[in-house]
Design a protein around this motif. Sequence first.
Motif, PDB file in Angstrom:
ATOM      1  N   ALA A 395       0.828  -1.210   0.000  1.00  0.00           N
ATOM      2  CA  ALA A 395       0.000   0.000   0.000  1.00  0.00           C
ATOM      3  C   ALA A 395       0.862   1.260   0.000  1.00  0.00           C
ATOM      4  O   ALA A 395       0.543   2.241  -0.675  1.00  0.00           O
ATOM      5  CB  ALA A 395      -0.926  -0.005   1.208  1.00  0.00           C
ATOM      6  N   THR A 396       1.944   1.240   0.758  1.00  0.00           N
ATOM      7  CA  THR A 396       2.798   2.429   0.866  1.00  0.00           C
ATOM      8  C   THR A 396       4.053   2.332   0.013  1.00  0.00           C
ATOM      9  O   THR A 396       4.783   3.318  -0.147  1.00  0.00           O
ATOM     10  CB  THR A 396       3.218   2.651   2.328  1.00  0.00           C
ATOM     11  OG1 THR A 396       3.996   1.521   2.779  1.00  0.00           O
ATOM     12  CG2 THR A 396       2.004   2.800   3.225  1.00  0.00           C
ATOM     13  N   GLY A 397       4.327   1.127  -0.494  1.00  0.00           N
ATOM     14  CA  GLY A 397       5.540   0.945  -1.280  1.00  0.00           C
ATOM     15  C   GLY A 397       6.809   1.011  -0.469  1.00  0.00           C
ATOM     16  O   GLY A 397       7.877   1.345  -0.987  1.00  0.00           O
ATOM     17  N   THR A 398       6.709   0.707   0.815  1.00  0.00           N
ATOM     18  CA  THR A 398       7.869   0.753   1.697  1.00  0.00           C
ATOM     19  C   THR A 398       8.108  -0.612   2.329  1.00  0.00           C
ATOM     20  O   THR A 398       7.257  -1.504   2.282  1.00  0.00           O
ATOM     21  CB  THR A 398       7.682   1.786   2.821  1.00  0.00           C
ATOM     22  OG1 THR A 398       6.527   1.420   3.605  1.00  0.00           O
ATOM     23  CG2 THR A 398       7.480   3.173   2.261  1.00  0.00           C
ATOM     24  N   ALA A 399       9.278  -0.758   2.923  1.00  0.00           N
ATOM     25  CA  ALA A 399       9.588  -1.938   3.732  1.00  0.00           C
ATOM     26  C   ALA A 399       9.578  -1.508   5.193  1.00  0.00           C
ATOM     27  O   ALA A 399      10.161  -0.480   5.551  1.00  0.00           O
ATOM     28  CB  ALA A 399      10.954  -2.512   3.357  1.00  0.00           C
ATOM     29  N   GLY A 400       8.913  -2.274   6.022  1.00  0.00           N
ATOM     30  CA  GLY A 400       8.839  -1.923   7.439  1.00  0.00           C
ATOM     31  C   GLY A 400       8.939  -3.160   8.299  1.00  0.00           C
ATOM     32  O   GLY A 400       8.684  -4.280   7.843  1.00  0.00           O
ATOM     33  N   GLY A 401       9.320  -2.960   9.540  1.00  0.00           N
ATOM     34  CA  GLY A 401       9.423  -4.114  10.437  1.00  0.00           C
ATOM     35  C   GLY A 401       9.990  -3.749  11.778  1.00  0.00           C
ATOM     36  O   GLY A 401       9.899  -2.600  12.225  1.00  0.00           O
ATOM     37  N   SER A 402      10.603  -4.740  12.413  1.00  0.00           N
ATOM     38  CA  SER A 402      11.075  -4.596  13.784  1.00  0.00           C
ATOM     39  C   SER A 402      12.464  -5.191  13.941  1.00  0.00           C
ATOM     40  O   SER A 402      12.838  -6.126  13.228  1.00  0.00           O
ATOM     41  CB  SER A 402      10.116  -5.307  14.753  1.00  0.00           C
ATOM     42  OG  SER A 402       8.829  -4.737  14.717  1.00  0.00           O
ATOM     43  N   GLY A 403      13.185  -4.656  14.899  1.00  0.00           N
ATOM     44  CA  GLY A 403      14.501  -5.177  15.237  1.00  0.00           C
ATOM     45  C   GLY A 403      14.582  -5.511  16.713  1.00  0.00           C
ATOM     46  O   GLY A 403      13.870  -4.928  17.525  1.00  0.00           O
ATOM     47  N   ALA A 417      22.691   5.512  13.707  1.00  0.00           N
ATOM     48  CA  ALA A 417      23.892   5.594  12.873  1.00  0.00           C
ATOM     49  C   ALA A 417      23.585   5.337  11.401  1.00  0.00           C
ATOM     50  O   ALA A 417      24.353   5.752  10.530  1.00  0.00           O
ATOM     51  CB  ALA A 417      24.933   4.597  13.370  1.00  0.00           C
ATOM     52  N   CYS A 418      22.459   4.664  11.148  1.00  0.00           N
ATOM     53  CA  CYS A 418      22.093   4.325   9.764  1.00  0.00           C
ATOM     54  C   CYS A 418      20.886   5.118   9.278  1.00  0.00           C
ATOM     55  O   CYS A 418      20.223   4.736   8.310  1.00  0.00           O
ATOM     56  CB  CYS A 418      21.781   2.828   9.657  1.00  0.00           C
ATOM     57  SG  CYS A 418      23.121   1.756  10.198  1.00  0.00           S
ATOM     58  N   ARG A 419      20.587   6.226   9.928  1.00  0.00           N
ATOM     59  CA  ARG A 419      19.347   6.961   9.643  1.00  0.00           C
ATOM     60  C   ARG A 419      19.278   7.462   8.201  1.00  0.00           C
ATOM     61  O   ARG A 419      18.182   7.670   7.672  1.00  0.00           O
ATOM     62  CB  ARG A 419      19.152   8.115  10.613  1.00  0.00           C
ATOM     63  CG  ARG A 419      20.144   9.230  10.529  1.00  0.00           C
ATOM     64  CD  ARG A 419      19.653  10.540  11.154  1.00  0.00           C
ATOM     65  NE  ARG A 419      19.041  10.410  12.457  1.00  0.00           N
ATOM     66  CZ  ARG A 419      17.737  10.647  12.680  1.00  0.00           C
ATOM     67  NH1 ARG A 419      16.936  10.977  11.670  1.00  0.00           N
ATOM     68  NH2 ARG A 419      17.240  10.548  13.888  1.00  0.00           N
ATOM     69  N   GLU A 420      20.418   7.648   7.524  1.00  0.00           N
ATOM     70  CA  GLU A 420      20.390   8.119   6.140  1.00  0.00           C
ATOM     71  C   GLU A 420      19.675   7.140   5.210  1.00  0.00           C
ATOM     72  O   GLU A 420      19.185   7.508   4.144  1.00  0.00           O
ATOM     73  CB  GLU A 420      21.813   8.361   5.638  1.00  0.00           C
ATOM     74  CG  GLU A 420      22.654   7.099   5.543  1.00  0.00           C
ATOM     75  CD  GLU A 420      24.062   7.363   5.048  1.00  0.00           C
ATOM     76  OE1 GLU A 420      24.198   7.727   3.859  1.00  0.00           O
ATOM     77  OE2 GLU A 420      25.002   7.208   5.845  1.00  0.00           O
ATOM     78  N   HIS A 421      19.603   5.869   5.631  1.00  0.00           N
ATOM     79  CA  HIS A 421      18.946   4.850   4.807  1.00  0.00           C
ATOM     80  C   HIS A 421      17.485   4.632   5.201  1.00  0.00           C
ATOM     81  O   HIS A 421      16.788   3.852   4.533  1.00  0.00           O
ATOM     82  CB  HIS A 421      19.688   3.522   4.933  1.00  0.00           C
ATOM     83  CG  HIS A 421      21.144   3.613   4.590  1.00  0.00           C
ATOM     84  ND1 HIS A 421      21.603   3.907   3.330  1.00  0.00           N
ATOM     85  CD2 HIS A 421      22.250   3.455   5.361  1.00  0.00           C
ATOM     86  CE1 HIS A 421      22.924   3.929   3.320  1.00  0.00           C
ATOM     87  NE2 HIS A 421      23.348   3.656   4.543  1.00  0.00           N
ATOM     88  N   GLY A 433      11.297  -0.209  15.945  1.00  0.00           N
ATOM     89  CA  GLY A 433      10.597  -0.365  14.682  1.00  0.00           C
ATOM     90  C   GLY A 433      11.214   0.572  13.653  1.00  0.00           C
ATOM     91  O   GLY A 433      11.799   1.607  14.014  1.00  0.00           O
ATOM     92  N   LEU A 434      11.089   0.238  12.381  1.00  0.00           N
ATOM     93  CA  LEU A 434      11.697   1.053  11.338  1.00  0.00           C
ATOM     94  C   LEU A 434      10.944   0.902  10.024  1.00  0.00           C
ATOM     95  O   LEU A 434      10.199  -0.061   9.832  1.00  0.00           O
ATOM     96  CB  LEU A 434      13.165   0.675  11.138  1.00  0.00           C
ATOM     97  CG  LEU A 434      13.496  -0.734  10.616  1.00  0.00           C
ATOM     98  CD1 LEU A 434      14.898  -0.764  10.012  1.00  0.00           C
ATOM     99  CD2 LEU A 434      13.413  -1.769  11.735  1.00  0.00           C
ATOM    100  N   ARG A 435      11.171   1.867   9.137  1.00  0.00           N
ATOM    101  CA  ARG A 435      10.568   1.847   7.805  1.00  0.00           C
ATOM    102  C   ARG A 435      11.563   2.475   6.837  1.00  0.00           C
ATOM    103  O   ARG A 435      12.247   3.448   7.175  1.00  0.00           O
ATOM    104  CB  ARG A 435       9.246   2.616   7.819  1.00  0.00           C
ATOM    105  CG  ARG A 435       8.424   2.481   6.544  1.00  0.00           C
ATOM    106  CD  ARG A 435       6.997   2.964   6.770  1.00  0.00           C
ATOM    107  NE  ARG A 435       6.274   2.075   7.663  1.00  0.00           N
ATOM    108  CZ  ARG A 435       5.696   0.951   7.294  1.00  0.00           C
ATOM    109  NH1 ARG A 435       5.737   0.563   6.016  1.00  0.00           N
ATOM    110  NH2 ARG A 435       5.050   0.218   8.165  1.00  0.00           N
ATOM    111  N   LEU A 436      11.648   1.912   5.636  1.00  0.00           N
ATOM    112  CA  LEU A 436      12.577   2.414   4.631  1.00  0.00           C
ATOM    113  C   LEU A 436      12.103   2.017   3.238  1.00  0.00           C
ATOM    114  O   LEU A 436      11.232   1.155   3.094  1.00  0.00           O
ATOM    115  CB  LEU A 436      13.990   1.886   4.878  1.00  0.00           C
ATOM    116  CG  LEU A 436      14.278   0.385   4.682  1.00  0.00           C
ATOM    117  CD1 LEU A 436      15.781   0.166   4.586  1.00  0.00           C
ATOM    118  CD2 LEU A 436      13.721  -0.463   5.824  1.00  0.00           C
ATOM    119  N   ALA A 437      12.700   2.638   2.239  1.00  0.00           N
ATOM    120  CA  ALA A 437      12.368   2.287   0.856  1.00  0.00           C
ATOM    121  C   ALA A 437      12.964   0.923   0.525  1.00  0.00           C
ATOM    122  O   ALA A 437      14.078   0.614   0.951  1.00  0.00           O
ATOM    123  CB  ALA A 437      12.923   3.336  -0.096  1.00  0.00           C
TER     124      ALA A 437
END
Length: 581
Positions: A395-403, A417-421, A433-437
């Motif tokens: 629906a959003t075209g993103t990848a999301g999940g948990s660590g 440290a990896c926020r640019e991605h 939790g995180l979300r990225l392209a």
Amino acid sequence: MPKVWRFCPHDESCIRQLSGELRISPLLAQVLIARGYASGAAASAFLTARLADLHEPALLPGVEEAAERIVAAIRSGRRITVYGDYDVDGVTATSILWHCLKLARADVDYYIPCRLEEGYGLHADRLRALSEENPGRLVVSVDCGIGSVAEAAVARDLGLELIITDHHQFGKELPDAAALVHPRLPGSKYPFGDLCGAGVAFKLAWAVCQRLGDGRKAPAPLRDFLVSAVGLAAIATVADVVPLCGENRILVRYGLETLVEKSSPGLQALLKVAGLNGSRRLAAEDVAFSLAPRINAAGRLGQARLAVELLTTDNAERAAALAEYLDQLNNNRKTFERRIFKQAKDLVAAHSEWTDDAALVLVHEDWHPGVLGIVATRVAEHFEKPAVLLTLDRATGTAGGSGRSFAGFDLHAGLEACREHLASFGGHTAAAGLRLAPDRVDDFRRAFCEFVACTHEVVDRHREMRIDAEVRLADVTHPAVRELDRLGPFGCENPRPIFAASQIELAEPPRRMGEGERHLSLRVRQFNTTLRAIAFGRGEWADEIAAASGPLSLSFTASINSFRGQERVELRLEDWQAVGR
């Protein structure tokens, strides 16, 4: 990697002195000393912690400003919206504050974002919708918002009064809200910084009740509510895996009693479907493994509002129906979890190049996002490294999940440290939790694994198992285990005492049990004492133990297993060693 057993020092004279002074068994005295309670005063204070030992809510940063604004909104008849989160902590925090305000005759509603469609935290679009529906309303977040700098700016631009209450880790910039309530705000002198979100909400509700009374004591109906609310705070405190010491231990200790004696219709129905309605006493483990997963299942599968309704309804028939539905959702959650865990292991097996990486970042297009956190925990434990699990949101075209972290790694720092991605992320040291392209996943994997490799090393202390005392099986009696329960409730940073015993023989061959034969059951004997032991998720030990030659050394915790009215001592196997291992 094998665990390293570390035995706590054994000082016979100190044990004898503390045992005599407090009139407790030498075994309990030894465990108290091993955990740092060597003096009679310190040990007595720990064993007799009282509800009155909770800190006054006024000490909590921001709580007085927030309570004043809430009471002003109640008295002026303004709409108040409690904006929660979809996990157990957020659901119970929402229930506590909503119920408090309802009893205070406030015009109050609540909003829980859908985990599958909106994700965690405050959302600008939802704040705009709330403002359009009722521009004069007050919004109070619980268990979220401390990282919502942009969303708080939107609320301010809309003229929406926003109070943020939270306990999560915050960034360099704090949101510009009407009030911030958080135990660790910069400059905070609050004596206990490890409250969960529901613990913070409970303190705010307490402060509101005080102001609706004489300024110190709440009116009688609200006093009764606060006592019952301790039970909800206890559920959240256990479920959110915050340290069970200080105020948290007090909340859980008395909250467990409240759940038995003063449960709402919803909690009574939940206890019934969990098979706990006949219990004379509840343990923290009952919350962790029976109650919390059923509440959490609603949020994991996108229906957290039903969990809030269950915890706040006065209708016993509706409560029963909701509890049954949550029980079914929990069964579905278990199915998803087993399938995803197997697929995660298969993914790692198919990518041999990941074997030597310091962390794992796994992605699959068909994984259910609601259970990725709990599976990430199992993956991290299985592969003994931090793990991030992602799924694709079409629906959003993103990848999301948990660590989830492993061996003390600071997961939040790793994501920072990896926020640019990343498009967004939030959480704390152990879970996030995180979300990225989708096209940034490989770059994130490389950066994250590199950061873990450069900043974290698994050393002996991460594999250490602290042994409180070496015992004989004959020492682990029913009265002894009941006395040791005085150390509880048990959980994070206050685990059940771990004992070790040597020269153990098998009374019968070990066997696998449970669905998928995942668990281990065995009967062990030392001299003339025979006890049953179990190990959850350790079915593979059955063949290894059966093949071991000679006597065994076992490390274990002990508890009372109640079945059909019969109680017996049962060991929970933590680790084992064979001669020459």
